[in-house]
Design a protein around this motif. Structure first.
Motif, PDB file in Angstrom:
ATOM      1  N   PRO A 255       0.816  -1.237   0.000  1.00  0.00           N
ATOM      2  CA  PRO A 255       0.000   0.000   0.000  1.00  0.00           C
ATOM      3  C   PRO A 255       0.839   1.272   0.000  1.00  0.00           C
ATOM      4  CG  PRO A 255      -0.836  -1.592   1.599  1.00  0.00           C
ATOM      5  CD  PRO A 255       0.468  -2.126   1.113  1.00  0.00           C
ATOM      6  N   GLU A 256       1.958   1.277   0.733  1.00  0.00           N
ATOM      7  CA  GLU A 256       2.785   2.490   0.778  1.00  0.00           C
ATOM      8  C   GLU A 256       3.497   2.710  -0.554  1.00  0.00           C
ATOM      9  OE1 GLU A 256       5.293   3.236   4.034  1.00  0.00           O
ATOM     10  OE2 GLU A 256       3.671   3.262   5.503  1.00  0.00           O
ATOM     11  N   TYR A 257       3.932   1.640  -1.185  1.00  0.00           N
ATOM     12  CA  TYR A 257       4.558   1.759  -2.507  1.00  0.00           C
ATOM     13  C   TYR A 257       3.557   2.342  -3.503  1.00  0.00           C
ATOM     14  CZ  TYR A 257       6.213  -0.030  -7.083  1.00  0.00           C
ATOM     15  OH  TYR A 257       6.577  -0.165  -8.402  1.00  0.00           O
ATOM     16  N   PHE A 258       2.313   1.890  -3.390  1.00  0.00           N
ATOM     17  CA  PHE A 258       1.277   2.377  -4.300  1.00  0.00           C
ATOM     18  C   PHE A 258       1.057   3.873  -4.126  1.00  0.00           C
ATOM     19  CE2 PHE A 258      -3.132   3.118  -5.577  1.00  0.00           C
ATOM     20  CZ  PHE A 258      -3.140   2.529  -6.827  1.00  0.00           C
ATOM     21  N   LEU A 259       1.161   4.365  -2.875  1.00  0.00           N
ATOM     22  CA  LEU A 259       0.909   5.777  -2.610  1.00  0.00           C
ATOM     23  C   LEU A 259       2.125   6.655  -2.860  1.00  0.00           C
ATOM     24  CD1 LEU A 259      -1.177   5.407   0.694  1.00  0.00           C
ATOM     25  CD2 LEU A 259      -2.044   6.005  -1.572  1.00  0.00           C
ATOM     26  N   THR A 260       3.309   6.151  -2.467  1.00  0.00           N
ATOM     27  CA  THR A 260       4.509   6.995  -2.503  1.00  0.00           C
ATOM     28  C   THR A 260       5.421   6.723  -3.686  1.00  0.00           C
ATOM     29  OG1 THR A 260       5.832   5.421  -1.211  1.00  0.00           O
ATOM     30  CG2 THR A 260       4.481   6.994   0.022  1.00  0.00           C
ATOM     31  N   HIS A 261       5.235   5.602  -4.364  1.00  0.00           N
ATOM     32  CA  HIS A 261       6.123   5.157  -5.453  1.00  0.00           C
ATOM     33  C   HIS A 261       7.529   4.874  -4.952  1.00  0.00           C
ATOM     34  CE1 HIS A 261       3.474   6.982  -8.893  1.00  0.00           C
ATOM     35  NE2 HIS A 261       2.762   6.398  -7.953  1.00  0.00           N
ATOM     36  N   LYS A 262       7.689   4.700  -3.655  1.00  0.00           N
ATOM     37  CA  LYS A 262       8.994   4.372  -3.089  1.00  0.00           C
ATOM     38  C   LYS A 262       9.065   2.875  -2.822  1.00  0.00           C
ATOM     39  CE  LYS A 262       9.807   8.885  -0.935  1.00  0.00           C
ATOM     40  NZ  LYS A 262      10.065   9.604   0.345  1.00  0.00           N
ATOM     41  N   LEU A 263       9.910   2.206  -3.577  1.00  0.00           N
ATOM     42  CA  LEU A 263      10.027   0.750  -3.496  1.00  0.00           C
ATOM     43  C   LEU A 263      11.188   0.379  -2.587  1.00  0.00           C
ATOM     44  CD1 LEU A 263       8.974  -1.966  -4.831  1.00  0.00           C
ATOM     45  CD2 LEU A 263      10.941  -1.733  -6.340  1.00  0.00           C
ATOM     46  N   THR A 264      10.931  -0.468  -1.580  1.00  0.00           N
ATOM     47  CA  THR A 264      11.984  -0.949  -0.690  1.00  0.00           C
ATOM     48  C   THR A 264      11.921  -2.471  -0.634  1.00  0.00           C
ATOM     49  OG1 THR A 264      10.687  -1.042   1.350  1.00  0.00           O
ATOM     50  CG2 THR A 264      11.580   1.117   0.711  1.00  0.00           C
ATOM     51  N   ASP A 265      12.849  -3.036   0.118  1.00  0.00           N
ATOM     52  CA  ASP A 265      12.801  -4.480   0.310  1.00  0.00           C
ATOM     53  C   ASP A 265      11.521  -4.898   1.033  1.00  0.00           C
ATOM     54  OD1 ASP A 265      13.699  -3.131   2.584  1.00  0.00           O
ATOM     55  OD2 ASP A 265      14.734  -4.886   3.356  1.00  0.00           O
ATOM     56  N   LYS A 266      10.945  -3.980   1.820  1.00  0.00           N
ATOM     57  CA  LYS A 266       9.715  -4.308   2.545  1.00  0.00           C
ATOM     58  C   LYS A 266       8.508  -4.399   1.607  1.00  0.00           C
ATOM     59  CE  LYS A 266      11.476  -4.408   6.726  1.00  0.00           C
ATOM     60  NZ  LYS A 266      11.005  -3.480   7.760  1.00  0.00           N
ATOM     61  N   SER A 267       8.624  -3.836   0.409  1.00  0.00           N
ATOM     62  CA  SER A 267       7.555  -4.015  -0.584  1.00  0.00           C
ATOM     63  C   SER A 267       7.478  -5.471  -1.007  1.00  0.00           C
ATOM     64  CB  SER A 267       7.819  -3.116  -1.797  1.00  0.00           C
ATOM     65  OG  SER A 267       7.916  -1.757  -1.435  1.00  0.00           O
ATOM     66  N   ASP A 268       8.638  -6.091  -1.162  1.00  0.00           N
ATOM     67  CA  ASP A 268       8.666  -7.520  -1.472  1.00  0.00           C
ATOM     68  C   ASP A 268       8.134  -8.351  -0.313  1.00  0.00           C
ATOM     69  OD1 ASP A 268       9.658  -7.096  -3.978  1.00  0.00           O
ATOM     70  OD2 ASP A 268      11.703  -7.730  -3.543  1.00  0.00           O
ATOM     71  N   VAL A 269       8.431  -7.914   0.920  1.00  0.00           N
ATOM     72  CA  VAL A 269       7.946  -8.637   2.104  1.00  0.00           C
ATOM     73  C   VAL A 269       6.424  -8.637   2.120  1.00  0.00           C
ATOM     74  CG1 VAL A 269       7.822  -8.601   4.625  1.00  0.00           C
ATOM     75  CG2 VAL A 269      10.010  -8.231   3.486  1.00  0.00           C
ATOM     76  N   TYR A 270       5.817  -7.507   1.791  1.00  0.00           N
ATOM     77  CA  TYR A 270       4.351  -7.442   1.761  1.00  0.00           C
ATOM     78  C   TYR A 270       3.789  -8.430   0.741  1.00  0.00           C
ATOM     79  CZ  TYR A 270      -0.405  -5.635   1.434  1.00  0.00           C
ATOM     80  OH  TYR A 270      -1.779  -5.525   1.446  1.00  0.00           O
ATOM     81  N   SER A 271       4.345  -8.398  -0.469  1.00  0.00           N
ATOM     82  CA  SER A 271       3.830  -9.282  -1.520  1.00  0.00           C
ATOM     83  C   SER A 271       3.980 -10.742  -1.135  1.00  0.00           C
ATOM     84  CB  SER A 271       4.575  -9.008  -2.833  1.00  0.00           C
ATOM     85  OG  SER A 271       4.412  -7.673  -3.242  1.00  0.00           O
ATOM     86  N   LEU A 272       5.118 -11.098  -0.520  1.00  0.00           N
ATOM     87  CA  LEU A 272       5.305 -12.481  -0.092  1.00  0.00           C
ATOM     88  C   LEU A 272       4.318 -12.836   1.014  1.00  0.00           C
ATOM     89  CD1 LEU A 272       6.977 -15.028  -0.529  1.00  0.00           C
ATOM     90  CD2 LEU A 272       8.550 -14.230   1.240  1.00  0.00           C
ATOM     91  N   GLY A 273       3.993 -11.883   1.863  1.00  0.00           N
ATOM     92  CA  GLY A 273       2.987 -12.137   2.895  1.00  0.00           C
ATOM     93  C   GLY A 273       1.643 -12.499   2.294  1.00  0.00           C
ATOM     94  N   VAL A 274       1.287 -11.860   1.202  1.00  0.00           N
ATOM     95  CA  VAL A 274       0.039 -12.200   0.515  1.00  0.00           C
ATOM     96  C   VAL A 274       0.104 -13.639  -0.013  1.00  0.00           C
ATOM     97  CG1 VAL A 274      -1.472 -11.629  -1.420  1.00  0.00           C
ATOM     98  CG2 VAL A 274      -0.412  -9.798  -0.094  1.00  0.00           C
ATOM     99  N   VAL A 275       1.268 -14.026  -0.542  1.00  0.00           N
ATOM    100  CA  VAL A 275       1.441 -15.407  -0.999  1.00  0.00           C
ATOM    101  C   VAL A 275       1.260 -16.372   0.167  1.00  0.00           C
ATOM    102  CG1 VAL A 275       3.066 -17.071  -1.975  1.00  0.00           C
ATOM    103  CG2 VAL A 275       2.946 -14.763  -2.911  1.00  0.00           C
ATOM    104  N   PHE A 276       1.790 -16.019   1.349  1.00  0.00           N
ATOM    105  CA  PHE A 276       1.621 -16.873   2.528  1.00  0.00           C
ATOM    106  C   PHE A 276       0.130 -17.038   2.847  1.00  0.00           C
ATOM    107  CE2 PHE A 276       5.996 -15.609   4.505  1.00  0.00           C
ATOM    108  CZ  PHE A 276       6.627 -16.319   3.504  1.00  0.00           C
TER     109      PHE A 276
END
Length: 930
Positions: A769-790
């Motif tokens: 959600p923060e990447y979507f709003l700020t366009h700032k991509l971090t390693d935590k963006s990948d963590v969020y997506s992997l959490g959805v996979v979990f």
């Protein structure tokens, strides 16, 4: 007098941007009316009658044609064969085709045709073969099709057809094969089909007949060889099939059938019985013991009780190629009747039966303790041709000549014809015992010696269908002839394209996928340029009373279809990249049968993905860039060099690349077990236990951790999702779709990269959600997506389904104490304490705030800890609840130990969408998997 309006109209009927039928004329080859090279097969056969040119045969097979079919096709009143198989045609089927009363073969399968079926096609009284499978057609089957009284083959499978199957089909007295599987048919199974006195194959899998019963009259289909009604929502009992003398294949799995399995005497020819995933009770019938040809008996996931008769394997006649699978998992079987000594060629599956706790049965454990409930890997062969040890000088050092495996003269070197071939509905489960029988059948069909035929490789595909790569070799000739002559090539090609093979019900209907002519066979055929013109013209002159017709039929005899219409580059950059192979276009054309549409397994933003077989029999996935995705050559090779440095057991490996003639292709290892999304879908090929899901989660996390911390430069994935996690033959998770788009990083005051600023890319439902709003991509963006996979692994749900978001739904269930109500029931029993920790981890990964998510390193550590606890966990999930404090405590622990990008110290490298998500055995994502 102008005699070619019909011909021009016919060729205008394919409105292809690559074809201008009025601009390119060339001489008529008076011999073979067919022309082919590795672009496909093109045939136009014509006659002149009453001063007019009549087209009798129009074939554009596997020519990579796009565009639509025009109504002018109806003007070809003498046409007998209309064959546009394996192209890229779109639009609807013109109703005007119904005017061609002379039509015998209508072959439109393997395109992208849509819309409904015209009623007018029911006027094709002479039609014997009607193939429209593997398109996107919808709507009902017109009842007028019951007028196709000559039809023998109806192949409508793999579309989106709906409504009821017309009971009027019972009038089709010549019908042999009816394939309607993988559609949206509903209603009832027509009992009237029992009057189809010649019907050999009836395949209706993956439709929804909504509680309909299997008509008892189907037991009187005395000529039936194969009956497949898998996953059709059927209920009730099973008819008596004991009167069907040649029944070889019976699949009634994944329905709601009830009652005991009848003890009926089935045909001695039967190879396959699938009754799994029903509600059958009672015991295993003793009549299953006396079936000498049986290869597969699937009774898993029923309510069967009693003993397992050892006669199921004791009477089996074993040879090295024989194989018998007895899958009895997930029942209530408690004992063995007779001696317990299954031979080596018998695979017996007994997991989740009370018998597995019977300690008095010696060695019972090895039939009950497959690792993670082991998944059966389908039989396939990429090395079925025996390799010969011959002097190197016997064959030229290229791919066009090789030693003939079965030649009576040792080390005879010759150039084969290469043919892609598929059995669409075979009546067996394992091919090796019948391979020699098939080669005999094929050799007789094309009038060759059996020693001239080699099955270079074969693989089972969804359906199940059996795809193979054939090699046909010339006979040994003492005059040192190592190739077929032109007339032989013409004759063999004609046999394969004429549909005149002797009928065989056991091997089922077949289809030609490609007929590849390369090397020495390319000299006398078309080899240069793009398919630019296909033209027929005619001029007639009437002299005096006697009409003298001078026919000049013209067509293109020198066209070439390169893999694209791109111009050749004027300069090339020579570079050698360690551990990565540089392929030529010719090699990849050969590996994919000229990028045949039947080889296509996916499509993404970068381009199409094909499954290919290299000369060393390695199976690979080939990503072919479309023109809009091409990069500068230097940039492309730079990124290949970077990818070549990425090596981890949980990343899909890059095998090589191709960069010539303005083609940019990537070659990856092939993942035979598809994507994680495939396994979590409602139509999954199998089930994943909780332990397996944990291991997949851990493997995925380790692969992403490597990208974050070990890659140089570090890589943020940016599009982690279940369809970008692939599974190899051992179900090991491998992350795909990473690493081909360098983005400039922003840096903090100390010059250390912290995040990447970019336009938002990714997949809805997985986006931070923060990447979507700020366009700032971090390693935590990948963590969020992997959490959805979990969360997908835990629930089986999709990230967004029917307007519901998986993160929100799981959070609501968690907060209300109803978490276990939405856990995926297909993974069987599980330890509630371990599931509790996994849910806590997944929800922590999906926290709205970046700083409150764990790092990928912490994710890996926690998954390892959960796996260590597995033996100590108690599987009492039905009454367990997840405490909110557990998830909160775990989240707090992870927050204190993680930072957003503390370990990223080099330029991050963020992937786009080109490197791997379609590298699996599946189908084009826009089409429902079959």
């Amino acid at each position: 007098m102008n005699l070619f309006p019909f011909a021009v109209k016919a060729l205008q009927a394919v409105k292809c941007s690559l074809i201008d039928p009025l601009k390119h004329l060339s001489g008529w080859n008076k011999g073979d009316p067919c022309v082919s090279n590795w672009t496909g097969v093109f045939c136009i056969d014509t006659t002149v009658k009453d001063g007019y040119l009549h087209v009798q045969e129009l074939r554009l097979l596997d020519m990579n044609l796009s565009g639509s079919l025009a109504p002018e096709l109806g003007l070809l009143s003498q046409l007998q064969i209309l064959d546009f198989m394996w192209n890229e045609l779109t639009g609807t089927i013109p109703k005007e085709i119904g005017k061609i009363a002379s039509l015998i073969l209508l072959l439109l399968n393997g395109n992208k045709l849509s819309g409904s079926l015209p009623d007018e096609l029911g006027y094709l009284w002479n039609l014997t073969r009607f193939q429209i499978d593997q398109n996107q057609l919808s709507g009902p089957i017109p009842k007028s099709f019951a007028n196709l009284l000559s039809v023998k083959h109806i192949h409508f499978n793999n579309n989106s057809l709906s409504g009821e199957i017309p009971s009027e089909f019972s009038k089709l007295s010549n019908l042999l094969h009816m394939l309607l599987d993988n559609n949206n048919f509903s209603g009832r199974l027509p009992p009237e089909f029992s009057s189809l006195s010649k019907l050999r194959i009836l395949q209706l899998d993956n439709n929804d007949f909504g509680g309909s019963e299997i008509p008892a009259t189907y037991g009187s289909l005395s000529t039936l060889v194969k009956l497949s009604l898998r996953n059709c929502s059927l209920q009730g009992g099973v008819p008596d099939f004991s009167g069907i003398a040649n029944l070889s294949y019976l699949d009634l799995s994944r329905n709601h059938l009830t009652g005991p399995i009848p003890s009926q005497k089935l045909s001695h020819n039967i190879t396959t019985i699938k009754l799994s995933h029903n509600n059958r009770n009672g015991s295993i019938p003793m009549s299953f013991s006396d079936l000498p040809s049986l290869q597969k008996l699937s009774l898993e996931s029923n309510l069967l009780a009693g003993s397992v008769p050892s006669s199921l394997w004791r009477t089996m006649s074993l040879t090295t190629s024989n194989r018998r699978i007895l899958d009895l998992r997930n029942n209530s079987l408690s004992n063995i009747l007779g001696d317990f000594d299954p031979p080596a060629n018998v695979t017996l599956r007994l997991e989740n039966n009370p018998i597995c706790k019977n300690s008095t049965i010696k060695n019972i454990g090895r039939f009950c303790s497959y690792e993670d409930g082991g998944i059966e890997i389908p039989e396939n062969s990429t090395n079925s041709t025996q390799k010969m040890i011959c002097p190197a000088q016997e064959c030229p050092d290229d791919y066009y000549f090789e030693n003939v495996p079965a030649s009576p003269v040792s080390c005879y070197c010759a150039s084969p014809l290469r043919i892609g071939y598929r059995l669409k509905s075979p009546s067996f489960s394992y091919f090796l015992p019948y391979m020699n029988k098939f080669k005999i059948y094929l050799s007789q069909s094309v009038n060759l010696n059996i020693s001239q035929i080699a099955i270079d490789s074969f693989i089972w595909e969804e359906g199940p269908r059996l795809r193979m790569n054939l090699k046909l070799f010339p006979l040994y000739d003492h005059r040192d002839k190592h190739i077929f002559n032109a007339s032989d090539v013409q004759r063999i090609r004609s046999q394969f394209t004429s549909w005149k093979f002797p009928p065989t019900d056991f091997f089922g209907p077949y289809e030609l996928l490609n007929f590849t002519l390369l090397g020495p066979y390319s000299n006398s055929i078309i080899t240069k340029g793009i398919l630019a013109a296909i033209v027929i013209g005619a001029i007639a002159t009437v002299v005096s009373i006697a009409a003298i017709v001078l026919l000049l039929i013209t067509r293109c005899s020198s066209f070439h279809h390169t893999p694209s219409s791109r111009k050749n580059m004027s300069t090339r950059i020579s570079v050698k990249i360690n551990d990565v192979r540089s392929f030529t276009i010719k090699e990849l054309v050969l590996a994919t049968g000229n990028f045949n549409s039947s080889s296509q397994v996916g499509q993404g933003g970068y381009g199409k993905v094909y499954k290919g077989i290299l000369p060393d029999n390695m199976i690979v996935a080939i990503k072919r860039a479309e023109e809009g995705s091409l990069q500068g050559q230097r940039e492309f090779l730079t990124e290949i060099e970077l990818l070549s440095r990425l090596h981890h057991r949980n990343l899909v490996s890059l095998v090589g690349y191709c960069d010539e003639e303005e083609e940019q292709m990537l070659v990856y290892e092939f993942m035979p077990n598809g994507t994680l999304r495939d396994w979590l879908s409602d139509k999954a090929r199998g089930t994943l236990s909780f332990s397996m899901r944990l291991r997949i989660a851990l493997g995925s996390a380790k692969g992403i951790l490597y990208l974050h911390t070990e890659a140089d430069p570090p890589i943020f994935h940016r599009d982690i999702k279940a369809s970008n996690i692939l599974l190899d033959s051992n179900l090991t998770a491998k992350v795909a779709d990473f690493g081909l788009s360098r983005l400039a990083p922003l840096q903090d005051d100390e010059g250390i990269p912290k995040y990447v600023s970019t336009i938002v890319k990714g997949t809805p439902g997985y986006l931070d959600p923060e990447y979507f709003l700020t366009h700032k991509l971090t390693d935590k963006s990948d963590v969020y997506s992997l959490g959805v996979v979990f969360l997908e692994l835990l629930t089986g749900m999709q990230p967004i389904m029917h307007g519901k978001n998986i993160v929100r739904e799981v959070n609501m269930a968690h907060e209300s104490g109803n978490m276990f109500s939405i856990i995926d029931s297909r993974m069987g029993s599980y330890p509630s304490d371990c599931v509790e920790r996994f849910v806590g981890l997944a929800l922590s990964c999906c926290h709205d705030k970046t700083e409150k998510r764990p790092s990928m390193l912490d994710v890996v550590r926690e998954l390892e800890n959960i796996l260590k606890l597995m033996p100590e966990c108690t599987p009492h999930h039905h009454h367990a609840t997840i405490s909110e404090s557990t998830a909160s405590a775990f989240s707090s622990k992870l927050e204190s130990s993680s930072s957003s990008a503390s370990y990223v110290t080099r330029d991050p490298f963020v992937s786009s969408s080109i490197s791997g998500s379609d590298l699996s055995s599946g189908v084009i994502p826009s089409i429902t998997p079959r």
